[in-house]
Each structure stands twice: as structure tokens, then as C-alpha cells.
Design a protein around this motif. Sequence first.
Motif, PDB file in Angstrom:
ATOM      1  N   ALA A 367      30.437   6.831   3.894  1.00 14.48           N
ATOM      2  CA  ALA A 367      31.016   7.472   2.708  1.00 14.48           C
ATOM      3  C   ALA A 367      31.618   8.825   3.074  1.00 14.48           C
ATOM      4  O   ALA A 367      32.831   8.979   3.123  1.00 14.48           O
ATOM      5  N   THR A 368      30.767   9.816   3.348  1.00 13.81           N
ATOM      6  CA  THR A 368      31.215  11.180   3.611  1.00 13.81           C
ATOM      7  C   THR A 368      30.340  11.785   4.697  1.00 13.81           C
ATOM      8  O   THR A 368      29.130  11.552   4.716  1.00 13.81           O
ATOM      9  N   ALA A 369      30.918  12.591   5.552  1.00 16.92           N
ATOM     10  CA  ALA A 369      30.166  13.167   6.671  1.00 16.92           C
ATOM     11  C   ALA A 369      29.094  14.131   6.190  1.00 16.92           C
ATOM     12  O   ALA A 369      27.961  14.114   6.677  1.00 16.92           O
ATOM     13  N   ALA A 370      29.441  15.000   5.243  1.00 13.79           N
ATOM     14  CA  ALA A 370      28.463  15.955   4.709  1.00 13.79           C
ATOM     15  C   ALA A 370      28.884  16.337   3.298  1.00 13.79           C
ATOM     16  O   ALA A 370      30.077  16.430   2.989  1.00 13.79           O
ATOM     17  N   PHE A 371      27.883  16.595   2.451  1.00 13.54           N
ATOM     18  CA  PHE A 371      28.108  16.905   1.041  1.00 13.54           C
ATOM     19  C   PHE A 371      27.211  18.093   0.705  1.00 13.54           C
ATOM     20  O   PHE A 371      25.995  17.950   0.607  1.00 13.54           O
ATOM     21  N   SER A 391      31.447  10.096  13.223  1.00 12.13           N
ATOM     22  CA  SER A 391      32.620   9.218  13.192  1.00 12.13           C
ATOM     23  C   SER A 391      32.464   8.230  12.048  1.00 12.13           C
ATOM     24  O   SER A 391      31.349   7.838  11.686  1.00 12.13           O
ATOM     25  N   LEU A 392      33.588   7.817  11.462  1.00 18.12           N
ATOM     26  CA  LEU A 392      33.571   6.919  10.316  1.00 18.12           C
ATOM     27  C   LEU A 392      33.367   5.473  10.738  1.00 18.12           C
ATOM     28  O   LEU A 392      33.709   5.072  11.864  1.00 18.12           O
ATOM     29  N   THR A 401      33.525   7.404  -1.864  1.00 18.63           N
ATOM     30  CA  THR A 401      32.929   8.697  -1.515  1.00 18.63           C
ATOM     31  C   THR A 401      31.855   9.127  -2.508  1.00 18.63           C
ATOM     32  O   THR A 401      30.964   9.905  -2.141  1.00 18.63           O
ATOM     33  N   GLU A 402      31.878   8.635  -3.732  1.00 17.01           N
ATOM     34  CA  GLU A 402      30.826   9.023  -4.680  1.00 17.01           C
ATOM     35  C   GLU A 402      29.456   8.498  -4.284  1.00 17.01           C
ATOM     36  O   GLU A 402      28.429   8.905  -4.835  1.00 17.01           O
ATOM     37  N   ARG A 416      36.645  12.300   3.279  1.00 16.01           N
ATOM     38  CA  ARG A 416      35.437  11.754   3.898  1.00 16.01           C
ATOM     39  C   ARG A 416      34.850  12.700   4.938  1.00 16.01           C
ATOM     40  O   ARG A 416      33.941  12.332   5.674  1.00 16.01           O
ATOM     41  N   GLY A 417      35.326  13.920   4.969  1.00 21.62           N
ATOM     42  CA  GLY A 417      34.807  14.893   5.920  1.00 21.62           C
ATOM     43  C   GLY A 417      33.629  15.665   5.365  1.00 21.62           C
ATOM     44  O   GLY A 417      32.669  15.088   4.845  1.00 21.62           O
TER      45      GLY A 417
END
Length: 439
Positions: A367-371, A391-392, A401-402, A416-417
Motif C-alpha cells: 500500500a504505502t511505505a510509511a504513514f 520497494s513496492l 493506499t487507504e 505510495r511513498g
Amino acid sequence: MQLTVSIDDYQNFQQALDMNNHAEQLEVIVTTGVHKTGPIDLRSNLTITFEDDGVLQFDDDPSLYQPIWTRWEGIECYAMHPLLYAAGQSNITIRGNGRIDGSGQGWWEKFRQIEAEDRTLPREDYELRLAELNPDYKTRTGGGGRPSTQFLRPPLVQFWKCQNINLQDFTIENSPFWTLHLLYSSDIVINNMTFRNPADAINTDAMDIDSSQNVKVTNCLLDVGDDGVTLKSGSGEDGLKIGIPTENVTVDNCKILASHGGIAIGSETAAGIKDVFVKNCAFEGTRRGIRLKSRRTRGGTIQNIQLDNLQMDSCWCPITLEMYFAPGVLPDEEATVLSMDEQPVTPATPHIRDVKITNVNATNVRATAAFIVGLPEAPIENVTIENFDWSLASEENLLPTERAEETGGRFHDDDRGIKTVNVEHLQINGANIKSITEK
């Protein structure tokens, strides 16, 4: 004087304890085979030794588990008696290559039916019994377990106000609710244990270290239906009043498979959580690897958290630090608790600060590397992330991404970063990151 007895010589495990309560030190051997039991109350100066393939299997009839005063999803109240329970005891060891089986299937099916009906009030006799004891049940907030129904499922194992606990080598599985709940306890060693619940068994955290101190977790395998190694300290006004923090927790060389959050801190944070040290852990298919979470009304400060040398594969989001944790928010709270606008700072405003994350290798991020999302009135402060290599996943294995974190749909976009909102003094791989404040 130590007395050693076999469970085979008694009608059930509780009888083995009760009939030998005179012994200064007591060891009970759980022999090979399945030994069915109802609720069990442990004593001090006790060793439980499992022979190979010895099993304690608990009855799944809710009416057997009478109300006791405890903490349930961060708030003290009456709830069902834990399956295996120790209150105010010390010097307890559980060891050996056996299993403690909570027979969770029946409990999970009852909860799924509640969710299917979207039921919010008590109906069954065991629920109505608790409702009478908890007169404010309709207004109690929670984390997703629907406390207003008063189906307050018991943890599989709970230590309440206990000291000097040693758990090693056995498997604990099929829990009705949280699997191992350490509450107001200290000086605990958990080594070489397996925690196992189905991935769809809701609220089945592996272990909840709750307002407890001096806990060491090593060489464990966790594969469960909610968070993995979970640290809590009470919720809101109730947790602030009790005021017992969780502190001095070490986690080393553990492997976490299915889990909502591998190393999860919060969302019950009222009395504070600090001095947590995690290293040399692997995460495979875990939704979130590192998961720090709270929200308005929870209160407390998460601080001095250090995590190092973590290997992750196929995680939804390797690193999440967020203060908009949405599950369990009451409808009349949403407008303020989940607001993106600045709110007044009160004792119930949570804080996250002084977090250091080093040497993380995350492959196939889904989903996303960091949130990293704080509150406008209480930004997340002083976060350092060094040597974060990610890496994705391939296109067909990506998720929306949610899925990075439950925030009521807020703050997610197509990036997605590394997502940052309301963060101060953030450094990632040597670069100072200017935070973004969204209105």
C-alpha cells in the motif's frame, strides 16, 4: 517444600490446584492428550509443565465465565472471567511443548452474528448480566469490539496485578478475545512461544502488555487475527485516573505473520507508553510492521521508542505512526475526534514523540511505505528513520493506499511513498523532511 502432581489424578485442572493449595511450591504436570476445562484461577508459587502434546482446552460456553472486575479495551468494568486467570499472584511459570486452546470458534461465530445483525445492545443472558453491572455501557467507547453489546469476551490468559511471570515454549491458540493480557503486572519473561489465531478472528491480539513494566519478549512466533506485540495503558478519563504506564519493554528475535500491526503501540495510551526497545524481528504478510496509534480522547504520550534491524516482506505499510485511529469512535464523537481542524489541547490529547527506527528492509510493500500523521494541535515530534530501504510489490499485488492505516478515509492519496502530515522534526535517511499540514 515443592509438591509435583499430575493432572491425570484429578477431575480437572482447578481441582488439582485446590486440593494441593497447602504446598509452598506446586507443580502441575499436564500430560499428553487433551484435557477439557472451564475457567481456571492460578495461585502463587506455581509451575505448570506441559508434556509433549499436552493440551488444556477450554469450554466455549459464555455462561461459565462469570463477571469479574477487569479492564476491557482500555476501560475498567465488569467483563467475563478470563479462561486462565491470575489475580495478585507471583512466581508463576508455564512451560513445555504443549498447548493452551481457547476453543475460539464458537466465540468468533457469536461475534460475527452480532456484526451481521449490526447489533449494538445486549440481548443474551450473559450480556444482560454484565449490562446490569456496567450501567454506563451504552456510552463506552472501544476499539472495535462493540462494548455496547456487553458481549465482553474474555482473554484466553490474563495476569492482573501479578509479578515474576515466566512463560516459555508452549503454544497459545484460538482465543475468544485478546490472547495473553498482562495487566498492572511486572517482571515478565515470554520466550519461545507461539501465538496462533485465524487471521479473520477479530480482536485476537497475540499479547497485550497493558499498564505493565519490565517485560521481555524473545524468540516468539505470532500469527493472529489482530495486533501482535501490543502495548497499551488505558483509555481516556479512566486510564488517566488510574495512571499506570507501560514501560521498559524489550522485544527481540520474533517473527510476525498475519497481524494488523506487528509491533503495535496503542490505541489505548492514556497513562503513557515509554522505553520500548525492539530489534531483530521479521514480518511476513503483516498488515503494518511498526504501528503506533492513538486518537483524541485517548490521552497519554508514546515516547522513547527504538526499533532496529527489522526485515519485512509483503506488508501493507511497514511504518505507521498515526493519531486518527478510527475504529470504535462513537457517532457523536466523529466531528471532533476525527476532525482535520485544530482542536483544544486537553489531558485527553495524545502525543507521540522521540521515536527512532533504524535498519528496516521492506520488500513488496502493498500500500504505502510509511504513514506518519499527527494532530494539528499535537504534531508527532522527533522521529528519526535511518537506513529505511523499501520497494513496492508488483502491480497485481498492490492494494489501495487507504489500506495503509484506518483513518476514516482521511489523508490518503495516490502517493505510495512516505506520507507525512502534522509532523515536526522528522529525519528520514539523513534528510530533514518538511511536514505537510492539511486542512
